[in-house]
Design an enzyme around this catalytic site. Structure first.
Site, PDB file in Angstrom:
ATOM      1  CG  ASP A   1      -4.494  53.909  21.143  1.00  8.97           C
ATOM      2  OD1 ASP A   1      -3.477  53.260  20.836  1.00  8.97           O
ATOM      3  OD2 ASP A   1      -5.509  53.370  21.621  1.00  8.97           O
TER       4      ASP A   1
HETATM    5  C1  BGC Z   1      -4.446  50.150  21.455  1.00 13.19           C
HETATM    6  C2  BGC Z   1      -3.616  50.524  22.660  1.00 13.19           C
HETATM    7  C3  BGC Z   1      -2.249  49.919  22.551  1.00 13.19           C
HETATM    8  C4  BGC Z   1      -1.619  50.406  21.251  1.00 13.19           C
HETATM    9  C5  BGC Z   1      -0.191  49.929  21.046  1.00 13.19           C
HETATM   10  C6  BGC Z   1      -3.721  50.431  20.148  1.00 13.19           C
HETATM   11  O1  BGC Z   1      -4.394  49.907  19.059  1.00 13.19           O
HETATM   12  O2  BGC Z   1      -5.670  50.837  21.498  1.00 13.19           O
HETATM   13  O3  BGC Z   1      -4.278  50.112  23.838  1.00 13.19           O
HETATM   14  O4  BGC Z   1      -1.463  50.263  23.657  1.00 13.19           O
HETATM   15  O5  BGC Z   1      -2.409  49.939  20.173  1.00 13.19           O
HETATM   16  O6  BGC Z   1      -0.136  48.600  20.717  1.00 13.19           O
END
Ligand code: BGC
Length: 753
Positions: free
Chosen positions: A281
Site C-alpha cells: 500500500d
Molecule cells: C489506500 C489504498 C489505495 C492507495 C492508492 C492508500 O492510502 O489504502 O487503498 O489504493 O492509497 O491511492
C-alpha cells in the site's frame, strides 16, 4: 518486436475467435525469462518501484528515471497525453523498452459513479456489480489507465470504520461472489483485450478487523478466523484470476501485513500458488519502521522483499536499498527475479508489450446511455427500505398536492457520490431534489428547504421554516445522513448516530403530525435507534452515486419497488459492535425470555434473574436491522422448504428448494437467501452462514420454486489443524428474505466409511 507485433495483427484479423498466441501461459513464461535474462539488477529494482505521477506530465526527474529503467509503474496520472508520453519514454528511450503499469483508484466508477461498494453489495446482484466494474474499466482506459486498485474485499464488521464504505460488507459469501463479479468486470475475459484493466484485490489481509474501527489500527485475528473469514474473499479472487493484490497497512498479529511472510509467502504463494503481482500500500514499506518492526528504511525493504512484496507503491525503500541488500547477500538475486517475474508476467498478460499506448478512438466505445443506466439500476437496487408503516410508501403523485423535501442531503450533487471518486464528474450527478421535481413537479408542489448547512451542523435557525413548510405539505421527505467526507480512508467515527442536529430536526418535523419519510445517505450503517420510531418510512440509500436522485425518486413514487438487502448488520447502539449475523452460539445463548433490561432490573432479585446469557443489559442481543433485511412494496411468502435428500455422502450435492409467492399487488424483485448451520463440528461454527442468494422478479400472484445446489465442499471450514474440511453430521438450512428467516429444513452428511 515489430515483427511479432505485425504477426499478431494478422492473426487477429484472420479470425477473431483464435486466441491470442502471445497470451498463452507458456509463451508468457518464456518471454518473462528471456527479458529477465537481459536485465541488470538496477533495472530489476526499477520494475519493483511505482512512482506517483500526479503532476500530469513528465517532469524531468521522472523522465530521467524512466529512461534509466528505474520505474516500473506510475500512479495517479489520468491525462491520456501524459500517460502516452510516459509510456513513450519507457518504451522508446529506456534500454529494454519495458512498458509501464498505470495505476489509479477506480473504486466505484470513473467519470460515472456507481453506488459506493457497500451500496453495490446491497444489490446482491452479481451481473449488475460486474457491469458497474465493466463500465468503470471502459471509462478508465480512455485515460490510459491499465490497473485499478479495486475490489476492496476486506470483511467489515465494524461500522465505525470509515472504509466499510469501500467494502462489500460483513459476509464472506456475499463478498466472495461480488469480488469475483468485480474482477470479471474490470478484467474482462482477457486482460490483453482493449477495455480490460488489471484488478487488485485489497488489502491483504485482515484490515477490516482494525481495533475499534480506527483506521490503520492494529488487528489481532486468530489464524482460524483469518482462514475462515478474512482470507476467503482473497482466495476467491485469486481463483477468479485477479491479476494483482495489495497489502494492508495494518499490523496483523504482531507483524504488519506488508512484512508478513505468513500471509504473503505461506498462504498466498505456497498454498494458493498465486503468480500475480503483489504491490504494497502507499508507502507502507517505509511504515514498517514506524510500526516499530524495523530500525530504518533499509531493514523495511529487507522485511517487505523477504516477505514477498513485489512492488513498492510510492516510497523509495526498494529503490534506495535493495541493491545493497543483494550485494551483501541478505537478499538473493533469485528472490528479486521472482518478484520481477511477477511484475513482468502481469505486464505481458495485459498485452502492454504489444499495445503500450492509448488511442481513445480505437478503444471499445460505451453504448450511449449504458454508463448512466448502469449507475441508475445499481442505485435503484442498492436502496434498502428499512421500514414502511401503514403503507406510507410509495407516495402517489395523484393523491398528493404538495410534498416537502427537507435536509442537507436532498440537493448535494457531490456528497451523494461517496468516498473515492477522484475522477467522478459531479456535473453528471442528479440529486433527489431535482429528480423528484422532474418526476412529479407538474402534479405536485415540491417545496425544498435545506434546513441545515451540512449534516454536522448544530445551527437550528432554519428549523422553524422547515417545520412550517412540512406542516403545510401533505408529506415530508427528509434527506439525512452523512456527507462523503465522513467515511472512507482515515474517516472513522466512534459515534455512528446521525451527526449534528439531524435527530432534533426529525423530532421537530414529527410534531407536524404529517407523514414523515426519511431517506438516509451514508457511507456506513448508522445507529438509527433514536429516529426510527419518529418516521413512518425509511429508505437507506448509502452514497448512491451519479444517478442516486432518479433512483430514489422512482422508489419513493412507486415506479419501482425497493429491493436492496442489507450487506451489513445495523446495530442498535455502537457498543454492540462487532455485531454480525454469523456469530457463534456461545455456551449461554440469549433468547427473549433469558434477557433483562437495565431499566427493569429488580435490585432485590437474585443475580441469576438477569438471564445469565450473552446479551447487553441496555441493548439486548438483536440488531436494529438484521443482515439481509430489506422490505418491498409487495409481500413475499416463503413455504415448503425441502432438501432433495435427507442424507448425502462426502462429495455429493444436495438441492435445497422452497416456494416463493408474490402475495401483494405489484411486481417486484426479491433477493432469496440460503443459510446453513453445521450443528456439531470439531471447532465451533457460526449459528448461520450465507451459502447462496438469487435475485428473482415476480409478478403479483406468481409463485416460483427457488432452488440452491449445495455441494459438501460449500460447507467446508478450516479446523484445528488449519486445513479445510467438511465434517459429517447434521446441517440446518434456511431459505428466506433475510438472515432472520425461520423457514428451515435439515439434512445429514453421512460418512461412507
Ligand atoms: C489506500 C489504498 C489505495 C492507495 C492508492 C492508500 O492510502 O489504502 O487503498 O489504493 O492509497 O491511492
Amino acid at each position: 518486436m515489430m515483427v511479432a507485433f505485425c504477426g499478431l495483427l494478422l492473426m487477429t484479423n484472420m479470425s477473431a475467435s483464435i486466441a491470442n498466441p502471445l497470451n498463452d501461459p507458456e509463451t508468457i513464461e518464456r518471454r518473462v525469462t528471456e527479458l529477465l535474462g537481459q536485465m541488470t539488477l538496477a533495472e530489476k529494482i526499477g520494475q519493483m518501484s511505482q512512482h506517483n505521477a500526479s503532476e500530469g506530465y513528465a517532469p524531468d526527474y521522472l523522465a530521467d528515471g524512466l529512461r534509466a529503467g528505474r520505474v516500473g509503474s506510475v500512479i495517479n496520472v489520468v491525462d491520456v497525453d501524459a500517460v502516452n508520453e510516459l509510456q513513450r519514454i519507457a518504451v522508446e528511450e529506456s534500454r529494454l523498452g519495458i512498458p509501464l503499469m498505470v495505476g489509479r483508484d477506480v473504486i466505484h466508477g470513473f467519470e460515472t459513479i456507481m453506488p459506493i461498494p457497500l451500496g453495490q453489495a446491497a444489490t446482491w446482484n452479481r451481473e449488475l456489480v460486474k457491469e458497474g466494474a465493466r463500465v468503470a474499466a471502459l471509462e478508465a482506459v480512455t485515460a490510459g489507465i491499465n490497473w485499478t486498485f479495486a475490489p476492496m474485499i476486506d470483511i467489515s464488521r465494524d461500522a465505525r470504520w470509515g472504509r466499510i464504505a469501500e467494502s462489500l460488507g460483513e459476509s464472506v459469501f456475499l463478498t466472495n461472489e461480488l469480488a469475483v463479479a468485480m474482477v470479471a468486470g474490470f478484467q474482462g475475459d482477457d486482460l490483453a483485450k482493449p477495455g480490460s484493466i488489471a484488478a487488485c484485490a485489497k488489502h491483504f489481509a485482515g484490515y477490516g478487523a482494525v481495533e475499534s474501527g480506527r483506521d490503520y489500527a492494529t488487528t489481532n485475528i486468530p489464524e482460524i478466523k483469518l482462514r475462515n473469514v478474512h482470507l476467503r474473499p482473497f482466495k476467491a479472487a485469486v481463483d477468479a484470476g485477479v491479476a494483482t493484490l495489495m497489502t494492508s497497512f495494518s499490523d496483523v498479529n504482531g507483524v504488519p501485513a506488508t512484512g508478513n511472510e505468513f500471509l504473503l509467502r505461506q498462504v498466498l504463494r505456497d498454498e494458493w500458488n498465486f503468480d500475480g503481482l503483489v504491490v504494497s500500500d502507499w508507502d507502507s514499506i517505509r511504515q514498517l519502521q514506524v510500526h516499530g518492526l524495523t530500525e530504518n528504511d533499509k531493514e523495511s525493504a529487507f522485511e517487505a522483499a523477504t516477505a514477498g512484496v513485489d512492488m513498492e507503491m510510492h516510497g523509495d525503500a526498494y529503490s534506495n536499498h535493495l541493491a545493497e541488500l543483494v550485494e551483501e547477500g541478505r537478499i538473493s538475486i533469485s528472490s528479486i527475479d521472482t518478484a520481477v517475474a511477477n511484475i513482468l508476467r502481469a505486464k505481458f498478460r495485459l498485452g502492454l508489450f504489444e499495445n503500450p499506448f492509448t488511442n481513445p478512438e480505437k478503444l471499445p466505445s460505451i453504448a450511449n446511455g449504458r454508463a448512466l443506466e448502469t449507475a441508475q439500476q445499481a442505485a435503484l437496487q442498492s436502496v434498502v427500505m428499512l421500514k414502511n408503516d401503514h403503507g406510507t410508501l410509495p407516495l402517489s403523485a395523484e393523491q398528493l398536492s404538495s410534498v416537502a423535501v427537507i435536509g442537507p442531503l436532498a440537493d448535494a450533487p457531490y456528497q451523494q457520490l461517496g468516498t473515492w471518486i477522484f475522477d467522478g464528474d459531479v456535473e453528471l450527478s442528479i440529486t433527489p431534489m431535482h429528480a423528484i421535481h422532474s418526476l412529479v413537479g407538474r402534479d405536485v408542489d415540491v417545496r425544498y428547504v435545506r434546513a441545515m448547512e451540512n449534516s454536522r451542523s448544530r445551527v437550528s435557525e432554519a428549523f422553524d421554516e422547515a417545520v412550517e413548510i412540512a406542516g403545510d405539505s401533505d408529506a415530508t421527505i427528509l434527506f439525512l445522513g452523512e456527507e462523503s467526507i465522513l467515511s472512507g480512508e482515515a474517516h472513522s467515527r466512534a459515534d455512528i448516530n446521525l451527526p449534528g442536529d439531524q435527530a432534533e430536526l426529525v423530532r421537530r418535523i414529527r410534531e407536524t403530525g404529517k407523514p414523515v419519510i426519511a431517506v438516509i445517505l451514508a457511507g456506513r450503517p448508522l445507529t438509527l435507534t433514536n429516529i426510527v420510531d419518529q418516521v413512518d418510512a425509511m429508505l437507506f440509500a448509502w452514497h448512491p452515486g451519479t444517478m442516486g436522485g432518479p433512483a430514489i425518486a422512482d422508489l419513493l413514487f412507486g415506479i419501482e419497488s425497493p429491493s436492496g438487502k442489507l450487506p451489513a448488520t445495523f446495530p442498535r447502539m455502537v457498543g454492540q459492535i462487532p455485531i454480525y449475523y454469523s456469530q457463534k452460539n456461545t455456551g449461554k445463548p440469549p433468547s427473549p425470555d433469558k434477557i433483562a433490561h437495565i431499566d427493569e432490573i429488580d435490585t432485590r432479585a437474585p443475580q441469576t434473574s438477569l438471564g445469565m446469557t450473552a446479551f447487553h443489559l441496555d441493548a439486548g442481543y438483536t440488531p436494529l436491522f438484521a443482515f439481509g433485511h430489506g422490505l418491498s412494496y409487495t409481500t413475499f411468502d416463503y413455504e415448503h422448504i425441502r432438501p432433495s435428500a435427507y442424507e448425502i455422502g462426502p462429495g455429493d450435492t444436495v438441492t435445497i428448494s422452497a416456494e416463493l409467492t408474490n402475495s401483494g399487488d405489484v411486481a417486484a424483485d426479491e433477493v432469496v437467501q440460503l443459510y446453513a448451520r453445521d450443528l456439531v463440528a470439531t471447532v465451533t461454527r457460526p449459528v448461520r452462514e450465507l451459502k447462496g442468494f438469487k435475485r428473482v422478479r415476480l409478478e403479483p400472484g406468481q409463485t416460483v420454486t427457488v432452488a440452491f445446489d449445495l455441494h459438501t465442499n460449500d460447507l467446508a471450514f478450516y479446523g484445528r489443524d488449519m486445513r479445510l474440511r467438511t465434517e459429517p453430521g447434521e446441517f440446518h438450512v434456511w431459505i428466506g428474505g433475510s438472515s432472520e428467516t425461520e423457514l428451515r429444513t435439515e439434512f445429514r452428511i453421512v460418512d461412507n466409511d
